[in-house]
Design a protein around this motif. Structure first.
Motif, PDB file in Angstrom:
ATOM      1  N   SER A 211       0.768  -1.195   0.078  1.00  0.00           N
ATOM      2  CA  SER A 211      -0.009   0.083  -0.013  1.00  0.00           C
ATOM      3  C   SER A 211       0.791   1.239   0.074  1.00  0.00           C
ATOM      4  O   SER A 211       0.443   2.446  -0.370  1.00  0.00           O
ATOM      5  N   ARG A 212       2.150   1.226   0.662  1.00  0.00           N
ATOM      6  CA  ARG A 212       2.895   2.224   0.160  1.00  0.00           C
ATOM      7  C   ARG A 212       2.331   3.549   1.363  1.00  0.00           C
ATOM      8  O   ARG A 212       2.318   4.632   0.626  1.00  0.00           O
ATOM      9  N   PRO A 213       1.923   3.675   2.369  1.00  0.00           N
ATOM     10  CA  PRO A 213       1.336   4.656   3.055  1.00  0.00           C
ATOM     11  C   PRO A 213       2.579   5.669   3.282  1.00  0.00           C
ATOM     12  O   PRO A 213       3.678   5.314   3.148  1.00  0.00           O
ATOM     13  N   HIS A 214       2.415   6.836   3.708  1.00  0.00           N
ATOM     14  CA  HIS A 214       3.213   7.880   4.068  1.00  0.00           C
ATOM     15  C   HIS A 214       3.772   7.298   5.450  1.00  0.00           C
ATOM     16  O   HIS A 214       4.995   7.762   5.760  1.00  0.00           O
ATOM     17  N   VAL A 215       3.015   6.947   6.275  1.00  0.00           N
ATOM     18  CA  VAL A 215       3.281   6.359   7.543  1.00  0.00           C
ATOM     19  C   VAL A 215       2.811   5.024   7.973  1.00  0.00           C
ATOM     20  O   VAL A 215       1.720   4.720   7.923  1.00  0.00           O
ATOM     21  N   SER A 216       3.586   4.138   8.461  1.00  0.00           N
ATOM     22  CA  SER A 216       3.385   2.852   9.322  1.00  0.00           C
ATOM     23  C   SER A 216       3.058   3.362  10.450  1.00  0.00           C
ATOM     24  O   SER A 216       3.946   3.453  11.306  1.00  0.00           O
ATOM     25  N   PHE A 217       1.676   2.984  10.706  1.00  0.00           N
ATOM     26  CA  PHE A 217       1.389   3.402  12.207  1.00  0.00           C
ATOM     27  C   PHE A 217       1.820   2.424  13.456  1.00  0.00           C
ATOM     28  O   PHE A 217       1.767   1.323  13.052  1.00  0.00           O
ATOM     29  N   HIS A 218       2.157   3.076  14.383  1.00  0.00           N
ATOM     30  CA  HIS A 218       2.665   2.226  15.580  1.00  0.00           C
ATOM     31  C   HIS A 218       3.388   0.725  14.881  1.00  0.00           C
ATOM     32  O   HIS A 218       2.958  -0.457  15.259  1.00  0.00           O
ATOM     33  N   VAL A 219       4.383   1.080  14.164  1.00  0.00           N
ATOM     34  CA  VAL A 219       5.189  -0.161  13.561  1.00  0.00           C
ATOM     35  C   VAL A 219       5.548  -1.310  14.645  1.00  0.00           C
ATOM     36  O   VAL A 219       5.885  -2.242  14.155  1.00  0.00           O
ATOM     37  N   ASN A 220       5.924  -0.506  16.009  1.00  0.00           N
ATOM     38  CA  ASN A 220       6.210  -1.600  16.994  1.00  0.00           C
ATOM     39  C   ASN A 220       4.888  -2.362  17.654  1.00  0.00           C
ATOM     40  O   ASN A 220       5.251  -3.051  18.712  1.00  0.00           O
ATOM     41  N   GLY A 221       3.934  -2.292  16.954  1.00  0.00           N
ATOM     42  CA  GLY A 221       2.755  -2.970  17.630  1.00  0.00           C
ATOM     43  C   GLY A 221       1.650  -1.993  18.212  1.00  0.00           C
ATOM     44  O   GLY A 221       2.043  -1.257  18.958  1.00  0.00           O
ATOM     45  N   GLY A 222       0.506  -2.164  17.851  1.00  0.00           N
ATOM     46  CA  GLY A 222      -0.665  -1.240  18.515  1.00  0.00           C
ATOM     47  C   GLY A 222      -1.627  -2.188  19.198  1.00  0.00           C
ATOM     48  O   GLY A 222      -2.741  -2.425  18.625  1.00  0.00           O
ATOM     49  N   PRO A 223      -1.461  -2.856  19.977  1.00  0.00           N
ATOM     50  CA  PRO A 223      -0.208  -3.039  20.793  1.00  0.00           C
ATOM     51  C   PRO A 223       0.905  -4.415  20.326  1.00  0.00           C
ATOM     52  O   PRO A 223       1.900  -4.363  21.197  1.00  0.00           O
ATOM     53  N   VAL A 224       0.559  -5.158  19.721  1.00  0.00           N
ATOM     54  CA  VAL A 224       1.193  -6.430  19.252  1.00  0.00           C
ATOM     55  C   VAL A 224       1.780  -6.100  17.967  1.00  0.00           C
ATOM     56  O   VAL A 224       1.437  -5.852  16.949  1.00  0.00           O
ATOM     57  N   ALA A 225       3.374  -6.612  18.048  1.00  0.00           N
ATOM     58  CA  ALA A 225       4.254  -6.364  16.957  1.00  0.00           C
ATOM     59  C   ALA A 225       3.873  -7.347  15.842  1.00  0.00           C
ATOM     60  O   ALA A 225       3.620  -8.440  15.942  1.00  0.00           O
ATOM     61  N   MET A 226       4.360  -7.180  14.498  1.00  0.00           N
ATOM     62  CA  MET A 226       4.365  -7.849  13.454  1.00  0.00           C
ATOM     63  C   MET A 226       5.467  -8.953  13.835  1.00  0.00           C
ATOM     64  O   MET A 226       6.459  -8.622  14.567  1.00  0.00           O
ATOM     65  N   PRO A 227       5.584  -9.855  13.025  1.00  0.00           N
ATOM     66  CA  PRO A 227       6.838 -10.712  12.896  1.00  0.00           C
ATOM     67  C   PRO A 227       8.190  -9.877  12.883  1.00  0.00           C
ATOM     68  O   PRO A 227       8.216  -8.997  11.777  1.00  0.00           O
ATOM     69  N   GLU A 228       9.158 -10.188  13.245  1.00  0.00           N
ATOM     70  CA  GLU A 228      10.468  -9.579  13.425  1.00  0.00           C
ATOM     71  C   GLU A 228      10.926  -9.220  12.257  1.00  0.00           C
ATOM     72  O   GLU A 228      11.583  -8.185  11.890  1.00  0.00           O
ATOM     73  N   PRO A 229      11.051 -10.107  10.897  1.00  0.00           N
ATOM     74  CA  PRO A 229      11.595  -9.927  10.015  1.00  0.00           C
ATOM     75  C   PRO A 229      11.248  -8.761   9.249  1.00  0.00           C
ATOM     76  O   PRO A 229      11.877  -8.145   8.368  1.00  0.00           O
ATOM     77  N   GLY A 230      10.029  -8.382   9.399  1.00  0.00           N
ATOM     78  CA  GLY A 230       9.178  -7.270   8.738  1.00  0.00           C
ATOM     79  C   GLY A 230       9.782  -5.979   9.132  1.00  0.00           C
ATOM     80  O   GLY A 230       9.683  -4.961   7.993  1.00  0.00           O
ATOM     81  N   PHE A 231      10.544  -5.768  10.102  1.00  0.00           N
ATOM     82  CA  PHE A 231      11.224  -4.389  10.583  1.00  0.00           C
ATOM     83  C   PHE A 231      12.416  -3.887   9.753  1.00  0.00           C
ATOM     84  O   PHE A 231      12.363  -3.059   8.954  1.00  0.00           O
ATOM     85  N   ALA A 232      13.235  -4.965   9.288  1.00  0.00           N
ATOM     86  CA  ALA A 232      14.282  -4.703   8.352  1.00  0.00           C
ATOM     87  C   ALA A 232      13.872  -4.725   7.107  1.00  0.00           C
ATOM     88  O   ALA A 232      14.306  -3.966   6.210  1.00  0.00           O
TER      89      ALA A 232
END
Length: 398
Positions: A211-232
């Motif tokens: 989707s290429r948003p301007h902002v990835s909201f609470h990328v660290n989880g709101g409140p639960v984080a996504m799988p760790e490889p996604g950050f890199a």
């Protein structure tokens, strides 16, 4: 109003290119910063209000870019009145809606979705709780909305669009509407992480990249984080701003900051709270996340302050967030807390402490001077030394 702050101990500018600056005083006129530097006696005599900073540190007013407002200064999620004014006492002078998703009975049809965004924006057009500027009205993308709808909303002043709570079969289905929102000139944002309300789904790096948003909201989880490889993946594979929130996963917030620092892309790091949600009301949430980055993440505190101010301002196209002539006169005075282990606010942040807020100015107007109702007292004496208006800015009642 013409207002001066004198006897400063320096500035945390909010600008990554020069995050610290020496300065004696700030002059604010008609809602803007008109001068930074020495002020002569004649200039001070012409001011409506003069505040002696007592050697404290000036910083831009904090910009919380993820606040779940509804209408007025009330949160139905926590059944609390006055939370925005309380956030101002935590140094937050601007709040940006993360969509009015917590409105009870939130409409999901195209007409209702559009009406909700328009009504929320209108609610805060002239309403400033405690002096805080609130940017409200983020259209929640739902099936049935069309590019023409988004163009209509943009023409009516709606400039924020949110993906993440719509009734789409998969998160990949947001991409066409997100592109249409960008083409309409809107800032686009996307929930990132596990599901946070019933009926929504987890949104991970692959969905955000689609989707290429301007902002990835609470990328660290709101409140639960996504799988760790996604950050890199998000750091290396996009230029999306990555917002970390107090009401999220602290470990992955620190991971996000480290990855961006290693990539030389700290301008993409945004600080917010993602409140009021199930995590509650957090008037000092922005200051806590700044302290976490400085004390646990090894980030210079003035850089962390910039992530909460100037970085947000740049991504959201605001004139606040940086202490410079011509910028909005949103200023806070910070100090070490009385009775604490440190002598300066920057040292306190490195130590993991919150700083004391000694005064808040928004649109060039003192909202309180001397003592925040939400932090301990300052070590240094911040006071009004001249006031030529029939008003009391002392904050004595706090």
């Amino acid at each position: 109003m013409r207002c001066a702050i004198t006897n400063l101990g320096g500035l945390a500018t909010g600008d990554l290119a020069g995050p610290l600056r020496e300065a004696e005083a700030i002059l604010m006129e008609a809602g803007r910063i008109s001068r930074i530097g020495p002020l002569d006696a004649a200039t001070l005599e012409s001011c409506d209000v003069v505040v002696d900073a007592g050697g404290t540190l000036a910083a831009p007013g904090l910009i919380d870019s993820h606040v779940h407002i509804t209408f007025g200064d009330y949160t139905p999620r926590q059944r609390t009145v006055g939370f925005l004014e309380s956030y101002l006492h935590g140094g937050v002078t601007t709040a940006i809606t993360a969509s009015e998703v917590h409105v009870p009975g939130r409409p999901k049809d195209p007409a209702g979705v559009k009406a909700l965004a328009l009504a929320a924006a209108a609610c805060f057009r002239d309403y400033r709780p405690g002096g805080m500027r609130v940017h409200a009205g983020s259209v929640i993308l739902e099936p049935g909305l069309t590019p023409a709808d988004l163009q209509e909303l943009a023409a009516a002043g709606i400039w924020l669009a949110k993906a993440g709570f719509g009734a789409f079969p998969t998160p990949f289905d947001y991409a066409p509407l997100m592109l249409a929102a960008r083409e309409a000139g809107m800032i686009t944002t996307m929930h990132t992480g596990g599901s946070s309300i019933p009926g929504s789904s987890g949104i991970w790096a692959e969905h955000v990249l689609a989707s290429r948003p301007h902002v990835s909201f609470h990328v660290n989880g709101g409140p639960v984080a996504m799988p760790e490889p996604g950050f890199a993946r998000l750091v290396a594979g996009s230029d999306i701003a990555l917002q970390i929130c107090t009401a999220g996963n602290l470990r992955t917030a620190l991971l996000t900051a480290r990855l961006l620092a290693e990539a030389g892309q700290l301008a993409r790091l945004l600080i917010a709270t993602d409140t009021p949600t199930g995590s509650g009301i957090m008037p000092l949430g922005m200051l806590y996340t700044i302290s976490h980055l400085a004390s646990l993440g090894g980030m210079a505190p003035e850089i962390a302050i910039a992530a909460a101010t100037g970085n947000n301002a740049r991504v959201y196209r605001l004139n606040s967030g940086v202490l410079a002539e011509g910028r909005d006169a949103d200023v806070i005075l910070l100090d070490a807390c009385a009775g604490g282990a440190c002598e300066t606010p920057l040292a306190a942040l490195r130590n993991g402490d919150i700083p004391a807020v000694g005064a808040v100015f928004s649109a060039g107007v003192p909202r309180f001077v001397g003592r925040s109702r939400n932090t301990p007292a300052t070590m240094r004496n911040v006071r009004v030394v001249a006031c030529r208006l029939p008003m009391d800015f002392s904050g004595a009642a706090h």
